[in-house]
Design a protein around this motif. Structure first.
Motif, PDB file in Angstrom:
ATOM      1  N   HIS A 135       0.824  -1.212   0.000  1.00  0.00           N
ATOM      2  CA  HIS A 135       0.000   0.000   0.000  1.00  0.00           C
ATOM      3  C   HIS A 135       0.857   1.261   0.000  1.00  0.00           C
ATOM      4  CE1 HIS A 135      -3.689  -2.323   1.707  1.00  0.00           C
ATOM      5  NE2 HIS A 135      -3.597  -2.429   0.410  1.00  0.00           N
ATOM      6  N   HIS A 136       1.943   1.253   0.770  1.00  0.00           N
ATOM      7  CA  HIS A 136       2.845   2.413   0.764  1.00  0.00           C
ATOM      8  C   HIS A 136       3.485   2.592  -0.614  1.00  0.00           C
ATOM      9  CE1 HIS A 136       2.757   3.825   4.910  1.00  0.00           C
ATOM     10  NE2 HIS A 136       2.713   2.562   5.306  1.00  0.00           N
ATOM     11  N   ARG A 137       3.874   1.484  -1.227  1.00  0.00           N
ATOM     12  CA  ARG A 137       4.460   1.554  -2.566  1.00  0.00           C
ATOM     13  C   ARG A 137       3.467   2.172  -3.553  1.00  0.00           C
ATOM     14  NH1 ARG A 137       8.873  -1.442  -4.076  1.00  0.00           N
ATOM     15  NH2 ARG A 137       9.845  -2.706  -2.448  1.00  0.00           N
ATOM     16  N   GLU A 138       2.240   1.678  -3.533  1.00  0.00           N
ATOM     17  CA  GLU A 138       1.232   2.169  -4.481  1.00  0.00           C
ATOM     18  C   GLU A 138       1.025   3.665  -4.343  1.00  0.00           C
ATOM     19  OE1 GLU A 138      -1.508  -1.904  -4.711  1.00  0.00           O
ATOM     20  OE2 GLU A 138      -2.134  -0.216  -3.453  1.00  0.00           O
ATOM     21  N   GLN A 139       0.850   4.131  -3.106  1.00  0.00           N
ATOM     22  CA  GLN A 139       0.583   5.548  -2.891  1.00  0.00           C
ATOM     23  C   GLN A 139       1.798   6.405  -3.241  1.00  0.00           C
ATOM     24  OE1 GLN A 139      -2.503   6.736  -2.080  1.00  0.00           O
ATOM     25  NE2 GLN A 139      -3.135   4.598  -2.232  1.00  0.00           N
ATOM     26  N   ALA A 140       2.984   5.960  -2.803  1.00  0.00           N
ATOM     27  CA  ALA A 140       4.197   6.740  -3.059  1.00  0.00           C
ATOM     28  C   ALA A 140       4.500   6.821  -4.550  1.00  0.00           C
ATOM     29  CB  ALA A 140       5.379   6.140  -2.297  1.00  0.00           C
ATOM     30  N   PHE A 141       4.381   5.695  -5.259  1.00  0.00           N
ATOM     31  CA  PHE A 141       4.683   5.706  -6.691  1.00  0.00           C
ATOM     32  C   PHE A 141       3.655   6.530  -7.466  1.00  0.00           C
ATOM     33  CE2 PHE A 141       6.899   1.309  -6.315  1.00  0.00           C
ATOM     34  CZ  PHE A 141       8.037   1.927  -5.799  1.00  0.00           C
ATOM     35  N   ALA A 142       2.388   6.442  -7.069  1.00  0.00           N
ATOM     36  CA  ALA A 142       1.357   7.239  -7.741  1.00  0.00           C
ATOM     37  C   ALA A 142       1.642   8.724  -7.575  1.00  0.00           C
ATOM     38  CB  ALA A 142      -0.023   6.892  -7.187  1.00  0.00           C
ATOM     39  N   PHE A 143       2.060   9.108  -6.374  1.00  0.00           N
ATOM     40  CA  PHE A 143       2.354  10.524  -6.165  1.00  0.00           C
ATOM     41  C   PHE A 143       3.645  10.928  -6.878  1.00  0.00           C
ATOM     42  CE2 PHE A 143       3.658  14.172  -3.321  1.00  0.00           C
ATOM     43  CZ  PHE A 143       2.793  15.070  -3.946  1.00  0.00           C
ATOM     44  N   ALA A 144       4.632  10.045  -6.914  1.00  0.00           N
ATOM     45  CA  ALA A 144       5.861  10.343  -7.654  1.00  0.00           C
ATOM     46  C   ALA A 144       5.546  10.597  -9.131  1.00  0.00           C
ATOM     47  CB  ALA A 144       6.857   9.198  -7.510  1.00  0.00           C
ATOM     48  N   ASP A 145       4.596   9.844  -9.691  1.00  0.00           N
ATOM     49  CA  ASP A 145       4.193  10.062 -11.081  1.00  0.00           C
ATOM     50  C   ASP A 145       3.564  11.437 -11.247  1.00  0.00           C
ATOM     51  OD1 ASP A 145       5.109   7.563 -11.814  1.00  0.00           O
ATOM     52  OD2 ASP A 145       3.137   6.602 -11.703  1.00  0.00           O
ATOM     53  N   GLU A 146       2.768  11.862 -10.272  1.00  0.00           N
ATOM     54  CA  GLU A 146       2.141  13.186 -10.367  1.00  0.00           C
ATOM     55  C   GLU A 146       3.184  14.295 -10.256  1.00  0.00           C
ATOM     56  OE1 GLU A 146      -1.502  14.227  -8.883  1.00  0.00           O
ATOM     57  OE2 GLU A 146      -2.378  12.222  -8.901  1.00  0.00           O
ATOM     58  N   ILE A 147       4.197  14.079  -9.419  1.00  0.00           N
ATOM     59  CA  ILE A 147       5.283  15.053  -9.313  1.00  0.00           C
ATOM     60  C   ILE A 147       5.999  15.169 -10.657  1.00  0.00           C
ATOM     61  CG2 ILE A 147       7.537  15.503  -8.262  1.00  0.00           C
ATOM     62  CD1 ILE A 147       6.412  14.221  -5.681  1.00  0.00           C
ATOM     63  N   ALA A 148       6.264  14.032 -11.297  1.00  0.00           N
ATOM     64  CA  ALA A 148       6.938  14.050 -12.600  1.00  0.00           C
ATOM     65  C   ALA A 148       6.116  14.815 -13.625  1.00  0.00           C
ATOM     66  CB  ALA A 148       7.192  12.617 -13.078  1.00  0.00           C
ATOM     67  N   GLU A 149       4.799  14.591 -13.640  1.00  0.00           N
ATOM     68  CA  GLU A 149       3.923  15.298 -14.579  1.00  0.00           C
ATOM     69  C   GLU A 149       3.911  16.794 -14.292  1.00  0.00           C
ATOM     70  OE1 GLU A 149       0.068  13.508 -14.431  1.00  0.00           O
ATOM     71  OE2 GLU A 149       0.817  11.535 -15.022  1.00  0.00           O
ATOM     72  N   PHE A 150       3.845  17.157 -13.009  1.00  0.00           N
ATOM     73  CA  PHE A 150       3.855  18.569 -12.631  1.00  0.00           C
ATOM     74  C   PHE A 150       5.166  19.224 -13.073  1.00  0.00           C
ATOM     75  CE2 PHE A 150       4.831  22.009  -9.635  1.00  0.00           C
ATOM     76  CZ  PHE A 150       3.672  22.766  -9.706  1.00  0.00           C
ATOM     77  N   GLY A 151       6.281  18.551 -12.824  1.00  0.00           N
ATOM     78  CA  GLY A 151       7.576  19.093 -13.213  1.00  0.00           C
ATOM     79  C   GLY A 151       7.684  19.284 -14.713  1.00  0.00           C
ATOM     80  N   GLN A 152       7.158  18.331 -15.489  1.00  0.00           N
ATOM     81  CA  GLN A 152       7.196  18.453 -16.945  1.00  0.00           C
ATOM     82  C   GLN A 152       6.338  19.614 -17.431  1.00  0.00           C
ATOM     83  OE1 GLN A 152       9.059  16.841 -19.372  1.00  0.00           O
ATOM     84  NE2 GLN A 152      10.177  16.234 -17.513  1.00  0.00           N
ATOM     85  N   ARG A 153       5.170  19.818 -16.795  1.00  0.00           N
ATOM     86  CA  ARG A 153       4.323  20.956 -17.170  1.00  0.00           C
ATOM     87  C   ARG A 153       5.042  22.271 -16.889  1.00  0.00           C
ATOM     88  NH1 ARG A 153       0.187  18.023 -14.675  1.00  0.00           N
ATOM     89  NH2 ARG A 153       0.191  19.444 -12.892  1.00  0.00           N
ATOM     90  N   GLN A 154       5.679  22.351 -15.719  1.00  0.00           N
ATOM     91  CA  GLN A 154       6.408  23.565 -15.377  1.00  0.00           C
ATOM     92  C   GLN A 154       7.553  23.811 -16.359  1.00  0.00           C
ATOM     93  OE1 GLN A 154       5.897  25.834 -12.790  1.00  0.00           O
ATOM     94  NE2 GLN A 154       3.953  24.833 -12.445  1.00  0.00           N
ATOM     95  N   LEU A 155       8.245  22.745 -16.738  1.00  0.00           N
ATOM     96  CA  LEU A 155       9.347  22.883 -17.688  1.00  0.00           C
ATOM     97  C   LEU A 155       8.844  23.356 -19.043  1.00  0.00           C
ATOM     98  CD1 LEU A 155      12.295  22.510 -18.507  1.00  0.00           C
ATOM     99  CD2 LEU A 155      11.805  20.068 -18.903  1.00  0.00           C
TER     100      LEU A 155
END
Length: 202
Positions: A135-155
């Motif tokens: 469960h920790h893996r699922e939540q952490a990885f899902a949020f890491a994906d959102e961080i990556a998407e946010f960073g790409q949008r900002q870039l």
């Protein structure tokens, strides 16, 4: 008497060269252990920290009611708060953040209350501990994906502004923002109640 907190360094994690944004749970039992972990990576005074109940789970699923009692205003998503902080840290405060650490921990009360499919305490047997880690893996990885998407949008926005000359009055700032958002990475961890840390890899 002085207590010494020690950890096994995560062997597959290179020490970040720049600054770090650390996301943790608000649980007070692991404050000293978390500081010790960061210090072992030579990150003392080189990281900003945000604490939300449940770490990635809280950021992904929780929100806060309006500040004014009785107000019918929009609830504030904790995810919005996190990304606003990241935006301010990089764009306005000019933190040189390249790595984001997502620090989950075992026996998390927020998971017992807010997990979408498992909102009760995990047991101590091997199967329950494996489920808790999953469960920790699922939540952490899902949020890491959102961080990556946010960073790409900002870039992309920074690159677009640079090309259009929106920041022609300050081209150095436009270029700085492009460099600042390039290469943002997330790393996920799980800490046990003794302070030992496991790097969660996909």
């Amino acid at each position: 008497m002085t207590f010494q907190y020690t950890h096994n360094l995560v062997s597959d994690l290179p020490t970040p060269r720049k600054q770090v944004l650390l996301l943790t749970c608000m649980d007070l039992r692991l404050l000293d252990n978390t500081v010790a972990f960061m210090n072992e990576y030579n990150l003392a005074n080189r990281y900003d920290q945000l604490a939300f109940a449940g770490a990635s789970l809280g950021v992904m699923h929780c929100s806060s009611p309006p500040y004014e009692e009785g107000s019918k205003g929009r609830r504030s998503s904790w995810k919005d708060v996190f990304f606003h902080h990241l935006d301010v840290a990089i764009n306005d405060l000019q933190r040189n953040i390249k790595d984001i650490f997502i620090m989950e921990h075992r026996d998390c009360g927020a998971y017992e209350q807010f997990h979408p499919t498992h909102n009760f305490a995990y047991g101590d047997d091997q199967a329950e501990q494996a489920l808790e880690e999953m469960h920790h893996r699922e939540q952490a990885f899902a949020f890491a994906d959102e961080i990556a998407e946010f960073g790409q949008r900002q870039l992309r926005e920074a690159e677009k502004a640079l090309k259009k000359g929106k920041d022609h009055h300050d081209p150095w700032e436009a270029e700085r923002r492009v460099r600042a958002w390039r290469g943002l990475r997330s790393h996920c961890f799980l800490m046990d109640l003794r302070g030992e840390v496991k790097h969660l890899c996909r």
